[in-house]
Design a protein around this motif. Structure first.
Motif, PDB file in Angstrom:
ATOM      1  N   ILE A  97       0.832  -1.203   0.000  1.00  0.00           N
ATOM      2  CA  ILE A  97       0.000   0.000   0.000  1.00  0.00           C
ATOM      3  C   ILE A  97       0.864   1.250   0.000  1.00  0.00           C
ATOM      4  CG2 ILE A  97      -1.604   1.350   1.406  1.00  0.00           C
ATOM      5  CD1 ILE A  97      -2.843  -1.385   2.250  1.00  0.00           C
ATOM      6  N   VAL A  98       1.905   1.240   0.820  1.00  0.00           N
ATOM      7  CA  VAL A  98       2.828   2.386   0.859  1.00  0.00           C
ATOM      8  C   VAL A  98       3.557   2.523  -0.469  1.00  0.00           C
ATOM      9  CG1 VAL A  98       4.899   3.307   1.974  1.00  0.00           C
ATOM     10  CG2 VAL A  98       3.084   2.276   3.355  1.00  0.00           C
ATOM     11  N   ARG A  99       3.971   1.414  -1.052  1.00  0.00           N
ATOM     12  CA  ARG A  99       4.684   1.447  -2.336  1.00  0.00           C
ATOM     13  C   ARG A  99       3.815   2.030  -3.446  1.00  0.00           C
ATOM     14  NH1 ARG A  99       5.852  -4.140  -3.510  1.00  0.00           N
ATOM     15  NH2 ARG A  99       4.065  -4.067  -4.908  1.00  0.00           N
ATOM     16  N   ALA A 100       2.511   1.817  -3.343  1.00  0.00           N
ATOM     17  CA  ALA A 100       1.589   2.362  -4.345  1.00  0.00           C
ATOM     18  C   ALA A 100       1.260   3.830  -4.092  1.00  0.00           C
ATOM     19  CB  ALA A 100       0.303   1.541  -4.361  1.00  0.00           C
ATOM     20  N   GLY A 101       1.751   4.380  -2.993  1.00  0.00           N
ATOM     21  CA  GLY A 101       1.542   5.797  -2.719  1.00  0.00           C
ATOM     22  C   GLY A 101       0.339   6.101  -1.857  1.00  0.00           C
ATOM     23  N   PHE A 102      -0.297   5.068  -1.312  1.00  0.00           N
ATOM     24  CA  PHE A 102      -1.507   5.273  -0.537  1.00  0.00           C
ATOM     25  C   PHE A 102      -1.222   5.209   0.964  1.00  0.00           C
ATOM     26  CE2 PHE A 102      -3.423   3.338  -4.498  1.00  0.00           C
ATOM     27  CZ  PHE A 102      -3.795   4.570  -5.017  1.00  0.00           C
ATOM     28  N   SER A 103      -2.204   5.577   1.752  1.00  0.00           N
ATOM     29  CA  SER A 103      -2.071   5.628   3.202  1.00  0.00           C
ATOM     30  C   SER A 103      -2.565   4.326   3.827  1.00  0.00           C
ATOM     31  CB  SER A 103      -2.879   6.810   3.756  1.00  0.00           C
ATOM     32  OG  SER A 103      -3.051   6.699   5.141  1.00  0.00           O
ATOM     33  N   ILE A 104      -1.749   3.751   4.723  1.00  0.00           N
ATOM     34  CA  ILE A 104      -2.203   2.535   5.399  1.00  0.00           C
ATOM     35  C   ILE A 104      -3.373   2.852   6.322  1.00  0.00           C
ATOM     36  CG2 ILE A 104       0.034   1.398   5.249  1.00  0.00           C
ATOM     37  CD1 ILE A 104       0.491   2.114   8.188  1.00  0.00           C
ATOM     38  N   LYS A 105      -3.497   4.127   6.700  1.00  0.00           N
ATOM     39  CA  LYS A 105      -4.633   4.523   7.537  1.00  0.00           C
ATOM     40  C   LYS A 105      -5.942   4.339   6.775  1.00  0.00           C
ATOM     41  CE  LYS A 105      -6.381   8.437  10.239  1.00  0.00           C
ATOM     42  NZ  LYS A 105      -6.144   9.853  10.644  1.00  0.00           N
ATOM     43  N   SER A 106      -5.940   4.636   5.461  1.00  0.00           N
ATOM     44  CA  SER A 106      -7.158   4.494   4.662  1.00  0.00           C
ATOM     45  C   SER A 106      -7.581   3.040   4.518  1.00  0.00           C
ATOM     46  CB  SER A 106      -6.940   5.101   3.269  1.00  0.00           C
ATOM     47  OG  SER A 106      -6.682   6.487   3.369  1.00  0.00           O
ATOM     48  N   PHE A 107      -6.648   2.119   4.704  1.00  0.00           N
ATOM     49  CA  PHE A 107      -6.952   0.689   4.626  1.00  0.00           C
ATOM     50  C   PHE A 107      -7.090   0.065   6.021  1.00  0.00           C
ATOM     51  CE2 PHE A 107      -5.324   1.672   0.493  1.00  0.00           C
ATOM     52  CZ  PHE A 107      -5.911   0.778  -0.388  1.00  0.00           C
ATOM     53  N   ARG A 108      -7.038   0.899   7.073  1.00  0.00           N
ATOM     54  CA  ARG A 108      -7.203   0.466   8.485  1.00  0.00           C
ATOM     55  C   ARG A 108      -6.148  -0.578   8.875  1.00  0.00           C
ATOM     56  NH1 ARG A 108     -12.556   1.434  10.123  1.00  0.00           N
ATOM     57  NH2 ARG A 108     -11.855   0.812  12.212  1.00  0.00           N
ATOM     58  N   ILE A 109      -4.959  -0.436   8.334  1.00  0.00           N
ATOM     59  CA  ILE A 109      -3.917  -1.433   8.581  1.00  0.00           C
ATOM     60  C   ILE A 109      -3.513  -1.478  10.047  1.00  0.00           C
ATOM     61  CG2 ILE A 109      -1.532  -2.058   8.061  1.00  0.00           C
ATOM     62  CD1 ILE A 109      -3.537  -2.717   5.839  1.00  0.00           C
ATOM     63  N   ASN A 110      -3.370  -0.334  10.693  1.00  0.00           N
ATOM     64  CA  ASN A 110      -2.963  -0.323  12.100  1.00  0.00           C
ATOM     65  C   ASN A 110      -3.995  -1.012  12.993  1.00  0.00           C
ATOM     66  OD1 ASN A 110      -0.599   1.001  11.491  1.00  0.00           O
ATOM     67  ND2 ASN A 110      -1.418   3.045  11.922  1.00  0.00           N
TER      68      ASN A 110
END
Length: 500
Positions: free
Chosen positions: A91-104
């Protein structure tokens, strides 16, 4: 003997206790599974996100015959933890936020649940299991669908709503099949979530170039521009030039054209459609070079710009326009009213030759937008930085050189042929033979205009009209940054906001 008897009785007792314990565990497992399903249902009903991946996910979990993917035994699977690690990086490599994917949140739930004994699940554990199940599926489906087809749902329809924007017109964008989401989730159910995710990653060289550049870039605006162009590249799986073909590339954002042979590149500026009359994006095959074309003025242009001059014969003479009816009879402009022109009862055409808006050369290819490439009678416009000026067609800066490229004409091998072309388009010939012909026939405008006939382009040459604000220059294949004359990056980034 007494000891043996006691042991036998004790053994039977232990077996009964074990069976009872097993039944109790099964009942508790069934109860916890039901509670988990109910909690999962709450997450589904409370989720108001409306992108296509989320809608498909809710449909999956609403079907009671579908299995849980990451918590089938009331604890996170090894696959769940492995997938999360891949998503964190990807997700980070694609330029997106892990927060938007609720990764944490997913990571917190997995870490808190791994040491829990499934025999003693508390209501908070059930809730965490349900949240983990739903959020990890959501992140997985969003990412795989996005990388395979683009994160913007239906880009042609969604982005074309704004400002008459032809963001993705006629681009042959592949869209997900009706069962893509089901297939994606079934891959996870079969233990192949990571393999399927990696299979969905873009493989085009341009995407990898942009991705690598993104990893090296920290400035926010530059990163956003890279992210926008990475999304464009996810849409196009087949409509890109091949390295071994002869082709023409028009980048509307760059307002540049490249005519590419495997060993040479001809570059020139272009004038593209104005913001109100944008050049549509498409691909086709250039099939004909028209010398000294007529300009058949589009009906919309006649209605909007020419009809107010109805009855003004001086205006029509000044612009070299003439009017014809359905029988192709030429009419006196003085007798054609504004209302008749606005109603498109007649066709307005501009004479061939000097002063024609299409210039001396027109380059045709079949498309549904009546768009073509052409010369111009206002070459000074190529000196402007912002060249979004036309009614949609593409004006080329070096039409003579472009015609030579399409027709495979060589300055040394085709001297006489090229001299005829020069005469026809109002240039001075280089050879004595055409100079002599011009001296004898120069007083006959029709003969001069017809000195070089229209030619078929054989074989047809592919043309790609694209819009990338970062794209490799075909001369050296190095990424180059261009402007955003139509504001498409802004529209695209707004659509990508849920992932940023």
């Amino acid at each position: 003997m007494l000891l043996l008897a006691v042991m036998m009785v004790s053994g039977c007792g232990n077996g009964q206790d074990a069976n009872a314990l097993s039944e109790q565990r099964e009942r508790q497992y069934a109860l916890n599974s039901r509670l988990l399903s109910e909690s999962l249902g709450q997450f589904i009903s409370n989720d108001k996100d409306s992108i296509a991946a989320d809608n498909a996910l809710r449909s999956y979990y609403s079907d009671s015959t579908n299995v849980r993917l990451w918590t089938p035994e009331l604890m996170p699977t090894i696959q769940a933890d492995s997938l999360l690690r891949v998503l964190e990086h990807s997700i980070v490599r694609a330029g997106f936020s892990i927060k938007s994917f609720r990764i944490n949140q997913i990571r917190e739930d997995i870490d808190s649940l791994l040491p829990v004994n499934t025999d003693s699940l508390q209501p908070t554990h059930i809730e965490r299991l349900a949240r983990l199940e739903y959020l990890l599926s959501k992140a997985y489906l969003r990412y795989t669908r996005g990388q395979r087809f683009g994160f913007v749902d239906n880009p042609e329809k969604r982005l074309n709503r704004a400002q008459e924007a032809c963001v993705a017109s006629d681009q042959h964008i592949e869209v997900p099949s009706a069962d893509f989401a089901t297939q994606t989730l079934k891959e996870a159910a079969n233990g192949n979530a990571i393999g399927f995710l990696l299979k969905c990653e873009p493989t085009a060289n341009l995407y990898r170039q942009l991705e690598q550049k993104l990893a090296e870039t920290t400035e926010s605006t530059a990163r956003q521009r890279l992210i926008a162009n990475m999304e464009r590249e996810r849409w196009h799986h087949t409509n890109r030039p091949r390295n071994d073909e002869k082709y023409v590339l028009v980048n509307v954002a760059a307002q540049q054209l490249w005519a590419v042979n495997p060993d040479t590149v001809l570059q020139m500026r272009v004038v593209c459609g104005a913001r109100r009359t944008k050049t549509p994006l498409m691909q086709g095959r250039l099939n004909r070079v028209i010398v000294n074309p007529y300009w058949y003025i589009p009906a919309k242009l006649v209605r909007d710009e020419i009809s107010p001059h109805g009855g003004d014969s001086a205006y029509f003479a000044r612009h070299h326009y003439f009017i014809t009816n359905s029988d192709n009879d030429t009419l006196n402009p003085r007798h054609v009213s504004r209302e008749q022109l606005a109603a498109n009862r007649y066709r307005v055409t501009q004479h061939r030759g000097a002063g024609n808006a299409l210039g001396r050369l027109k380059f045709n290819f079949d498309n549904s937008y009546s768009v073509y490439l052409h010369d111009t009678n206002t070459p000074n416009t190529f000196q402007r930085a912002d060249r979004a000026l036309s009614h949609g067609c593409v004006r080329v800066q070096r039409p003579y050189d472009f015609a030579c490229f399409l027709l495979n004409l060589d300055e040394e091998a085709d001297k006489e042929t090229l001299d005829k072309l020069r005469v026809a388009i109002g240039q001075q010939p280089k050879g004595d033979k055409e100079k002599e012909w011009l001296e004898q026939n120069g007083d006959d405008p029709k003969a001069v205009l017809n000195r070089f006939p229209n030619k078929a382009v054989s074989p047809n040459v592919p043309v790609y009209i694209i819009y990338y604000t970062i794209y490799p220059n075909p001369e050296d294949n190095m990424l180059q940054t261009w402007g955003d004359p139509y504001g498409y990056d802004t529209l695209l980034l707004k659509a990508l906001k849920p992932f940023m």
